[in-house]
Enzyme design. Sequence first.
Site, PDB file in Angstrom:
ATOM      1  CE  LYS A  51      67.128 -13.544 -11.682  1.00 53.18           C
ATOM      2  NZ  LYS A  51      67.977 -15.282 -10.766  1.00 53.18           N
ATOM      3  CD  GLN A  95      68.354 -18.614 -11.578  1.00 57.92           C
ATOM      4  OE1 GLN A  95      68.846 -17.286 -11.651  1.00 57.92           O
ATOM      5  NE2 GLN A  95      67.802 -18.252 -10.774  1.00 57.92           N
ATOM      6  CG  ASP A 118      74.205 -14.028  -9.652  1.00 57.42           C
ATOM      7  OD1 ASP A 118      73.486 -13.286  -9.724  1.00 57.42           O
ATOM      8  OD2 ASP A 118      73.870 -14.918 -10.752  1.00 57.42           O
TER       9      ASP A 118
HETATM   10  N1  GUN Z   1      69.104 -18.457  -7.702  1.00 56.82           N
HETATM   11  C1  GUN Z   1      68.364 -18.407  -6.729  1.00 56.82           C
HETATM   12  N2  GUN Z   1      69.010 -16.976  -6.675  1.00 56.82           N
HETATM   13  C2  GUN Z   1      69.728 -16.409  -7.853  1.00 56.82           C
HETATM   14  C3  GUN Z   1      70.588 -15.335  -7.962  1.00 56.82           C
HETATM   15  O1  GUN Z   1      70.319 -14.408  -7.151  1.00 56.82           O
HETATM   16  N3  GUN Z   1      71.787 -15.782  -9.173  1.00 56.82           N
HETATM   17  C4  GUN Z   1      71.449 -16.716  -9.735  1.00 56.82           C
HETATM   18  N4  GUN Z   1      72.218 -16.635 -10.468  1.00 56.82           N
HETATM   19  N5  GUN Z   1      70.992 -17.758  -9.144  1.00 56.82           N
HETATM   20  C5  GUN Z   1      69.416 -17.621  -8.164  1.00 56.82           C
END
Ligand code: GUN
Length: 281
Positions: A51, A95, A118
């Site tokens: 990311k 995350q 998110d």
């Molecule tokens: N963990 C797995 N997928 C995601 C996501 O799309 N966003 C976040 N913040 N954590 C995750």
Amino acid sequence: MILLDGKALSKKIREGIKRKVVELKQSGIIPGLAVILIGDNPASQLYVNMKTKACEDVGIYSINHRMPAEISEDELISVIKMLNDNPMVHGILVQLPLPKHIDEERVIESIDYKKDIDGFHPYNVGRLVRGYPLYYSCTPYGIMKLFEEYNIELEGKDAVIVGAGNITGKPMASMLLNANATVQMCHIYTKDLKDKTINADIVISAVGKPNLITEDMVKEGSIVVDVGISRVGDKVVGDVDFENVSKKSSYITPVPGGVGPMTIAMLLSNTIKAVEVNKGL
Ligand code: GUN
């Protein structure tokens, strides 16, 4: 069979974002994303690195907060509050999963909903369910973009979602419902999964179990989307037995190169949106 090529579409989306970032920078705005990673879960580390690298590639300023697994819930929330108040930060990503001693709900609710790129905050979940979304969660949003790119009509389609998690399954259901599909959710307590998937026009699997969806479980011409990511030996595989299911499906996502790159592209897209949401542009 047509491959739903997330790698190609994500590249196109990222190029558009790059141009948008140049425009924003010309008007004196640098889009900023704060990424919080707690502990040393290798999968989370990998995702976060992907990311932040993607942010770098398009010119989004990313601020990384890596914290030890022992951090307290209150300490974490105080960092989030600081980021909520920082005007350089337009989006905040925590995350998941979090260490067990931290209450995920309290953490998510502490994020300013305007910076919740998110789409996990109950305000944003509620808006999506009510049909006037602010932020779409990245993974289902990426899937919707794939449907759009390949002109896949959703209205009136029978969709089955396997996996009822907060990150993919539940927001996916709302997005499909908002697009006038008929949605059925399947999960670990579903009695007979095949009985549900076999009649579906669209099957979306977000479980993380290799070979969960086999050829005998899908109908001829179905659209199959694989959100699963598992490691088998040195290979990354999805939930779908791609080799055999692809012979019956009309459209199918590969793993890797399907949903994964789209999730990252939509995170970047949501961060650009966050500039507009936070600046009132
Ligand atoms: N963990 C797995 N997928 C995601 C996501 O799309 N966003 C976040 N913040 N954590 C995750």
